[in-house]
Design a protein around this motif. Structure first.
Motif, PDB file in Angstrom:
ATOM      1  N   LEU A   1       0.864  -1.174   0.000  1.00 35.07           N
ATOM      2  CA  LEU A   1       0.000   0.000   0.000  1.00 35.07           C
ATOM      3  C   LEU A   1       0.903   1.227   0.000  1.00 35.07           C
ATOM      4  O   LEU A   1       1.831   1.325   0.811  1.00 35.07           O
ATOM      5  CB  LEU A   1      -0.918   0.003   1.223  1.00 35.07           C
ATOM      6  N   TRP A   2       0.653   2.159  -0.921  1.00 40.47           N
ATOM      7  CA  TRP A   2       1.466   3.357  -1.098  1.00 40.47           C
ATOM      8  C   TRP A   2       0.626   4.581  -0.727  1.00 40.47           C
ATOM      9  O   TRP A   2      -0.530   4.694  -1.154  1.00 40.47           O
ATOM     10  CB  TRP A   2       1.931   3.492  -2.538  1.00 40.47           C
ATOM     11  N   PHE A   3       1.210   5.510   0.032  1.00 43.24           N
ATOM     12  CA  PHE A   3       0.451   6.658   0.529  1.00 43.24           C
ATOM     13  C   PHE A   3       1.411   7.770   0.906  1.00 43.24           C
ATOM     14  O   PHE A   3       2.626   7.576   0.962  1.00 43.24           O
ATOM     15  CB  PHE A   3      -0.375   6.245   1.753  1.00 43.24           C
ATOM     16  N   ARG A   4       0.866   8.927   1.201  1.00 42.04           N
ATOM     17  CA  ARG A   4       1.692  10.029   1.708  1.00 42.04           C
ATOM     18  C   ARG A   4       1.978   9.756   3.182  1.00 42.04           C
ATOM     19  O   ARG A   4       1.056   9.540   3.975  1.00 42.04           O
ATOM     20  CB  ARG A   4       0.986  11.375   1.534  1.00 42.04           C
ATOM     21  N   ALA A   5       3.259   9.735   3.530  1.00 42.23           N
ATOM     22  CA  ALA A   5       3.666   9.357   4.883  1.00 42.23           C
ATOM     23  C   ALA A   5       3.684  10.555   5.828  1.00 42.23           C
ATOM     24  O   ALA A   5       3.661  11.717   5.396  1.00 42.23           O
ATOM     25  CB  ALA A   5       5.050   8.710   4.839  1.00 42.23           C
ATOM     26  N   VAL A   6       3.760  10.254   7.118  1.00 39.65           N
ATOM     27  CA  VAL A   6       3.886  11.315   8.121  1.00 39.65           C
ATOM     28  C   VAL A   6       5.210  12.048   7.893  1.00 39.65           C
ATOM     29  O   VAL A   6       6.172  11.482   7.360  1.00 39.65           O
ATOM     30  CB  VAL A   6       3.839  10.721   9.548  1.00 39.65           C
ATOM     31  N   PRO A   7       5.289  13.327   8.293  1.00 38.83           N
ATOM     32  CA  PRO A   7       6.473  14.152   7.984  1.00 38.83           C
ATOM     33  C   PRO A   7       7.800  13.595   8.482  1.00 38.83           C
ATOM     34  O   PRO A   7       8.837  13.816   7.875  1.00 38.83           O
ATOM     35  CB  PRO A   7       6.141  15.485   8.663  1.00 38.83           C
ATOM     36  N   ASN A   8       7.799  12.872   9.593  1.00 38.07           N
ATOM     37  CA  ASN A   8       9.071  12.389  10.149  1.00 38.07           C
ATOM     38  C   ASN A   8       9.442  10.988   9.652  1.00 38.07           C
ATOM     39  O   ASN A   8      10.337  10.347  10.209  1.00 38.07           O
ATOM     40  CB  ASN A   8       9.024  12.394  11.679  1.00 38.07           C
ATOM     41  N   ALA A   9       8.776  10.512   8.615  1.00 38.38           N
ATOM     42  CA  ALA A   9       9.059   9.169   8.100  1.00 38.38           C
ATOM     43  C   ALA A   9      10.475   9.094   7.540  1.00 38.38           C
ATOM     44  O   ALA A   9      10.965  10.028   6.912  1.00 38.38           O
ATOM     45  CB  ALA A   9       8.048   8.807   7.015  1.00 38.38           C
ATOM     46  N   LYS A  10      11.129   7.963   7.771  1.00 37.74           N
ATOM     47  CA  LYS A  10      12.502   7.773   7.318  1.00 37.74           C
ATOM     48  C   LYS A  10      12.529   7.259   5.885  1.00 37.74           C
ATOM     49  O   LYS A  10      12.010   6.187   5.576  1.00 37.74           O
ATOM     50  CB  LYS A  10      13.228   6.780   8.238  1.00 37.74           C
ATOM     51  N   VAL A  11      13.145   8.019   5.002  1.00 35.50           N
ATOM     52  CA  VAL A  11      13.219   7.668   3.582  1.00 35.50           C
ATOM     53  C   VAL A  11      14.452   6.819   3.320  1.00 35.50           C
ATOM     54  O   VAL A  11      15.532   7.082   3.853  1.00 35.50           O
ATOM     55  CB  VAL A  11      13.266   8.933   2.699  1.00 35.50           C
ATOM     56  N   GLU A  12      14.295   5.786   2.503  1.00 36.79           N
ATOM     57  CA  GLU A  12      15.437   4.992   2.064  1.00 36.79           C
ATOM     58  C   GLU A  12      15.343   4.791   0.556  1.00 36.79           C
ATOM     59  O   GLU A  12      14.257   4.825  -0.027  1.00 36.79           O
ATOM     60  CB  GLU A  12      15.463   3.633   2.768  1.00 36.79           C
ATOM     61  N   TRP A  13      16.506   4.582  -0.058  1.00 33.56           N
ATOM     62  CA  TRP A  13      16.544   4.278  -1.479  1.00 33.56           C
ATOM     63  C   TRP A  13      16.458   2.763  -1.608  1.00 33.56           C
ATOM     64  O   TRP A  13      17.353   2.044  -1.177  1.00 33.56           O
ATOM     65  CB  TRP A  13      17.810   4.839  -2.114  1.00 33.56           C
TER      66      TRP A  13
END
Length: 350
Positions: free
Chosen positions: A52-64
């Motif tokens: 499931l893909w969605f807009r995450a909360v602002p403090n979400a940790k992004v990874e490549w």
């Protein structure tokens, strides 16, 4: 020498600071988050692992993240919590092709989420990269069941249902995923009809050549002609799709929902005339887009140099494109067309 090293270290520190600041800024602007749903369909015995893909909360940790070594990474916040939208958002289901998986159209999912959609991408057992079976190639209608089951699960889950406008659900699919879309729109399938077409074809495409070698005698198919129409899905965008000769013509003639068939003009896997174009001509509401690309233009871009080498080693042509084609540019063009289609269909205001 020491002075030069100190200067170089200072420059690196500045660059790292800029990169970190950029990453933080991106996260603050709202990143794409994903959640992996381990869905078990007790009725069919299939494990439909779904993203499931969605807009995450602002403090979400992004990874490549890359699902396969040959493929380029995409920036996502895996296992993130969703940011509750001011109003429920439309949902787009994405169905992958053979050898694909739930990240196969990640490039499209990213664009859709950034445009204000939630995306659901189920995996189809027997047709993913590390799970290939004769039944997975033959019993294509199981894929339709996978999609409807995944929708049932998400729409009845309080946390996820809070994000989704169940009256605005669309579908996008590539290759076998495009076939799945036609089935969900109301197309009824005759597996024997498709197999007979392949057997009689003078010039067999890659699909026909492969499936005719499959021994399907022991694979049950008495339910192939059932209707798998899912009325919750209101619009369809399919890409490089097929197989397209097994659908009963009368069932295609009854499809009247908004429908786009994105045809790969140089499709080397599913002959475009026999598959995508054939479907576009038989579905009254369909509009065909003829795109000068090959079959794999709709899957992730490959890593420079190492991607094609690894793909060739695995004997899979998914890094192959017509000479001069920039797959990343194609993705931007297709994503723009897909978003525009669903925006218009759902008269999206958010």
């Amino acid at each position: 020498m020491a002075q030069t090293l100190r200067a170089s270290a200072a420059v690196l520190a500045v660059l790292l600071g800029v990169l970190l600041a950029t990453a933080t800024a991106v996260a603050g602007e709202g990143v794409v988050g994903t959640a992996t749903l381990d869905l078990q369909d007790k009725a069919t015995g299939r494990s439909v692992t779904t993203e499931l893909w969605f807009r995450a909360v602002p403090n979400a940790k992004v990874e490549w993240f890359s699902p396969r070594p040959p493929l380029r990474s995409i920036p996502i916040a895996r296992h993130a919590d969703p940011q509750l939208p001011p109003r429920k958002q439309p949902l787009i289901v994405i169905s992958h092709g053979n050898w694909g998986g739930r990240y196969a159209q990640g490039w499209l999912a990213l664009a859709l989420v950034k445009a204000g959609y939630v995306v659901l991408s189920p995996s189809h057992p027997g047709a993913v990269g590390d799970d290939q079976t004769v039944a997975g190639r033959y019993r294509l209608w199981d894929r339709s069941r996978d999609v409807s089951f995944a929708l049932d699960e998400v729409l009845t889950h309080a946390k996820w249902a809070a994000l989704i406008d169940e009256n605005r659900i669309g579908f996008a699919g590539h290759s076998f995923g495009g076939w799945t879309g036609v089935s969900l729109a109301g197309g009824r399938y005759d597996a024997n009809r498709q197999r007979a077409f392949c057997a009689d074809a003078r010039r067999k495409d890659f699909y026909c050549d492969v499936v005719l070698k499959d021994d399907v005698v022991a694979v049950p198919s008495n339910d192939a002609g059932d209707s798998f129409r899912d009325g919750r899905i209101k619009a369809f965008y399919i890409m490089g799709s097929g197989p397209g000769q097994g659908f009963v013509p009368g069932s295609l003639a009854q499809i009247d929902v908004p429908f786009v068939v994105d045809t790969a003009k140089f499709d080397e896997i599913l002959d475009p005339a026999a598959n995508s174009t054939n479907l576009a001509r038989q579905i009254p509401s369909a509009r065909e887009v003829m795109r000068p690309v090959g079959h794999f233009a709709y899957v992730p871009a490959c890593r420079w140099l190492v991607g094609p080498i690894l793909a060739k080693f695995a004997d899979l042509p998914f890094c192959d494109d017509p000479s001069g084609l920039d797959r990343t540019l194609v993705h931007k063009q297709v994503a723009s067309d897909v978003v525009a289609f669903f925006d218009k269909t759902f008269a999206k205001e958010d």
